[in-house]
Design a protein around this motif. Structure first.
Motif, short mmCIF file in Angstrom:
data_model
loop_
_atom_site.label_atom_id
_atom_site.label_comp_id
_atom_site.label_asym_id
_atom_site.label_seq_id
_atom_site.Cartn_x
_atom_site.Cartn_y
_atom_site.Cartn_z
N GLN A 1 5.25 -0.19 -6.49
CA GLN A 1 4.81 -0.83 -5.25
C GLN A 1 4.41 -2.29 -5.42
O GLN A 1 3.82 -2.90 -4.55
N GLY B 1 4.09 -2.19 6.27
CA GLY B 1 2.67 -1.87 6.33
C GLY B 1 1.86 -2.83 5.48
O GLY B 1 2.33 -3.89 5.09
N ALA C 1 0.83 -1.20 0.00
CA ALA C 1 0.00 0.00 0.00
C ALA C 1 0.87 1.25 0.00
O ALA C 1 0.50 2.29 -0.53
N ASN C 2 2.06 1.14 0.60
CA ASN C 2 2.98 2.28 0.67
C ASN C 2 4.17 2.04 -0.25
O ASN C 2 4.48 0.91 -0.57
N PRO C 3 4.84 3.14 -0.63
CA PRO C 3 6.04 2.97 -1.45
C PRO C 3 7.10 2.15 -0.71
O PRO C 3 7.35 2.38 0.47
#
Lengths: 292, 419
Positions: free
Chosen positions: A75, A101, A47-49
């Motif tokens: 990602q 995450g 979900a995050n870089p």
């Protein structure tokens, strides 16, 4: 179009391509896919870089060497590693989620070496059976005695072009394996088998016409002329039947699912080369072969 | 236009239209067609997991293995159902001495949980204990003991229950065997009076109580160091069915739902673009004739998809690829016919005569040109499994149907148009 006139050019060109393909196979080799060698393939989207190096670091820390991580999209990563069991898989996923995450598993496959060996043997068997089936079919297609070119020569050349058509995409695939990580798996075998099928029927269509024309031609000495005329007569249909295939394969390559990309590319290449070889290689070889 | 060819055309169009409605995936018929018969989509398109378990059969007698496999399949199916999977598919595959279970779970969100549930099913068996010959039972140490597995396993358990030991209030598991199990238990206890009988659960020695006397009636108690939740869980699992043989996960392929749906969308669009490209080419190159080929191609697509749906062919990623490939090959027959027709026209035949000759003469080429593909597809179908198999099947069906539609449909359309 006088194809026979330029036969040395076409045959030379094809010989060079075939040679390059063989060199490519020898130099680059192949990466066996997980379905042949056993191993795991994992696709994860974060979900995050997340950076590639950070991801690699985590796997190093977990003691997984010999691991290949690629960034498939932003990602989104694909990971190729040794076979891991379900507990290890879940543990690894937990580590990744803790570190980076939320992460979604797009796919996960793990294949044990025993199954890998079995799949490899089956693929090999399929390959041999198709080769045998095609050879029988070629023998059947050219079973009638013909003059002035004897039947077995048609058959032999058909098989020569078959190898030509299978070898060149395979050489390209070795190149893709080295630079892009393409893996030799069941899909590869299937693609090459499909190419072999196409190659043979393309060649047979042209040869059939040559034989037919040789039978009715008054000037039996003018082999080159008859072959040239036959190739020109079948040119449109050879090219058009392949072109429709090329059109759908191109659509599949650009718009289809990512996991089929190499599979599609191989058949696409094979179709183009198969059509080229039936017109520009097989027929000139025939004159070559019968020259006294 | 005579009435015979008119009715032939009407029939073709009616069939084509029916097939189109039948295969349409979305809701413009109020989802009617999908309620009657939904598409069967592969795990790689809807998301899900294919698990392959290898079954350890060394402890099972050769004659018994098939029934053990059947039992195993039932037990796992029950467990998977417990997990709430829609239409789980559990298939036994046997090759030589290798027994496998292939489990397909569609649309499971937490596959790890499902694997746990399948894999952790308790595997129970009873073993006789052999003592070394030179030592009496009192002197023998644990490592000297040899365990000889008996036929009595968890597959003969009819019912399990948690009971409490009157002395220490320890939880125990009370097992009730079925008739065959009771018989076995009686025979085993009779043989081992005064000796311990070892009870293994998931290959761990749980306890080895000494047999006091022959036990008939088919009841046994397992005393172990269980906590109450552990004992409860075991009882639940025994009641859902204990595994008659141990299994090991050797292969897993899981596709997330989002990747699957993304792939499906992409493949549908690739198919549409490919078809459009072929139609544009045919119309540009063969003009009027090409238009007929295009109509025949559309009818081919709808009829073939209808056949896939009707016969319950599972559409996997590779399966759709095979079908799209067959779209590119379906017009081949038309091209062969049209090229032949052109040649006949050059020889001075009338339009009608040339078309007739074209169809007639092209047939052997059409048959031959599809022959190698049919050989390849057949061999692949028999030698490959799961995903690749779909490719071979759709390609095969596609090629066979196309040989029919490209000829019959185009011929009838052309005939009607000219007359």
């Amino acid at each position: 179009m006088d194809i026979i006139k330029y036969k040395y050019f076409f045959i030379g060109f094809s010989s060079v391509l075939t040679l390059l393909a063989i060199v490519s196979m020898l130099v680059f080799g192949f990466r066996p896919g997980i379905d042949f060698a056993g191993g795991a393939f994992w696709q994860i989207e974060f979900a995050n870089p997340v950076s590639l190096s950070a991801l690699n670091e985590v796997f190093q820390k977990e003691g997984l060497d010999n691991i290949l991580v690629r960034e498939a999209a932003s990602q989104q990563f694909s990971i190729r590693m040794k076979e891991i069991n379900e507990n290890e898989h879940q543990a690894l996923l937990a580590v990744l989620r803790e570190k980076f995450g939320s992460a979604e598993e797009l796919s996960f496959s793990s294949i044990g070496p025993a199954i890998g060996l079995e799949l490899r043997n089956r693929a090999l068997l399929a390959f041999l059976l198709v080769l045998a089936g095609i050879s029988l079919y070629v023998a059947f297609a050219f079973r009638k005695v013909s003059q002035p070119v004897s039947s077995w020569k048609y058959g032999l050349i058909t098989l020569v072009t078959l190898f030509h058509d299978a070898l060149i995409p395979t050489g390209v695939f070795a190149l893709l394996g080295y630079f892009r990580g393409a893996e030799l798996d069941t899909n590869f075998i299937v693609a090459i088998l499909v190419v072999m099928g196409f190659s043979v029927h393309d060649t047979i269509v042209v040869f059939d016409r040559i034989r037919e024309n040789l039978l009715i031609s008054k000037n039996k000495k003018d082999l080159d002329g008859v072959i040239n005329a036959s190739v020109n007569q079948t040119f449109a249909r050879s090219v058009n039947t392949s072109l429709t295939l090329v059109l759908v394969l191109t659509a599949l390559y650009f718009f289809g699912a990512d996991s089929l990309r190499y599979f599609t590319l191989l058949i696409l290449l094979g179709t183009v080369i198969g059509t080229y070889s039936s017109i520009f290689v097989a027929s000139p070889l025939l004159t070559f072969f019968t020259r006294r | 236009m005579n009435s015979k060819s008119l009715s032939a055309i009407l029939l073709i169009f009616l069939l084509g239209a029916l097939a189109a409605v039948f295969v349409y995936p979305a809701d413009f018929t109020g989802g009617f067609a999908n309620k009657v018969l939904p598409w069967r989509l592969g795990l790689d398109l809807i998301g899900g997991s294919e698990l392959i378990y290898e079954v350890e059969m060394s402890g099972v007698e050769a004659g018994d293995r098939d029934s053990v496999m059947a039992g195993l399949r039932d037990v796992i199916e029950r467990r998977v159902n417990l997990f709430g999977v829609s239409e789980p598919n559990v298939v036994v595959s046997k090759g030589g001495n290798v027994y496998r279970l292939v489990i397909e779970l569609a649309g499971v969100r937490d596959i790890g949980e499902a694997i746990k549930l399948i894999g952790e099913t308790p595997f129970l068996f009873f073993s006789e204990v052999e003592f070394p010959k030179d030592k009496s039972s009192e002197e023998a140490k644990t490592q000297d003991l040899k365990y000889k597995r008996t036929e009595l396993t968890g597959r003969y358990v009819k019912k399990a229950q948690m009971v409490f030991n009157q002395v220490g209030n320890q939880p125990q598991i009370s097992l009730e065997f079925n008739d065959k199990g009771a018989e076995l238990f009686e025979a085993i206890t009779a043989r081992n009076v005064g000796k311990p009988l070892a009870i293994f659960l998931d290959n761990n020695l749980i306890s080895a109580p000494v047999v006091q006397e022959k036990i008939s009636g088919g009841r046994a108690q397992i005393t172990g160091q269980f906590t109450i939740p552990e004992a409860k869980q075991l009882v639940e699992r025994f009641n859902a069915g204990a595994l008659p043989a141990p299994i090991e996960l050797v292969n897993q392929q899981t596709i997330g739902a989002s990747l699957g749906q993304d792939s499906l969308q992409k493949m549908i669009w690739a198919g549409i673009y490919g078809t459009l490209a072929v139609i544009v080419f045919m119309v540009l190159y063969y003009r009027g004739l090409g238009l007929f080929a295009a109509i025949a191609l559309l009818i081919y697509i709808f009829l073939t998809l209808a056949a896939f749906k009707l016969f319950g062919v599972t559409m996997s990623l590779a399966g759709i690829a095979g079908f799209i490939l067959s779209i590119g090959m379906a017009v081949d027959a038309n091209i062969l016919i049209f090229e032949r027709t052109k040649e006949e026209l050059k020889r001075g035949l009338s339009k009608m005569g040339a078309i007739d000759k074209g169809f007639e003469r092209a047939w052997t080429s059409i048959r031959d040109s599809n022959f190698t593909t049919i050989i390849t597809a057949l061999i692949l179908f028999y030698l490959t499994s799961s995903f690749v198999r779909g490719f071979a099947l759709t390609l095969l069906i596609g090629v066979l149907v196309s040989m029919f539609t490209a000829i019959t449909v185009t011929r009838n359309l052309l005939k009607a148009w000219i007359s």
